[in-house]
Design a protein around this motif. Sequence first.
Motif: not given
Length: 158
Positions: A57-62, A85-97
């Motif tokens: 998820x981290x890589x995808x978001x970056x 991308x992952x921002x459709x599901x979470x406003x903070x996918x990097x922090x979630x990751x």
Amino acid sequence: MTGSEGARPNRLPWPPMLLAIAAMAAVGLGVVLPLPLPRHDSVVWAGYLVAALGLSIDGWAILTMRAARTNVLPHRAADRLVTWGPFRVSRNPIYLANTLLLLGIGLAFGNGWFVPLALLTAVLVDRLAIRREERHLAIKFGNAWIEYAAATPRWLIR
């Protein structure tokens, strides 16, 4: 709020700093005051899977942010509002990751300290970074941000 506060959300890159501190604290506490988790194969493999999910998820978001040609650093101003991308599901996918990564490491290596420190880190990131980033995005992107924030959860669940 002054104009300089809208220019960038934070002076320090809190999320990666907190991630590193939590990981080092968990390792140190694991040595000094072990808090073991079950070493059953299913727990270990679940840990590897959760950590791999976090890294993915981290890589995808970056990569999504780079494709949008916007800043990835949490203490710098946003150039664009990324909502795909992952921002459709979470406003903070990097922090979630990052939270998933810490939890997964704890499970995979049997160090229970990673679990409460991952949750504490998530709360601190929310208070020290996310809330400020959201104010920054609201100032910079106005209605586009408001609509996105109304439709997309901050973490994963509303």
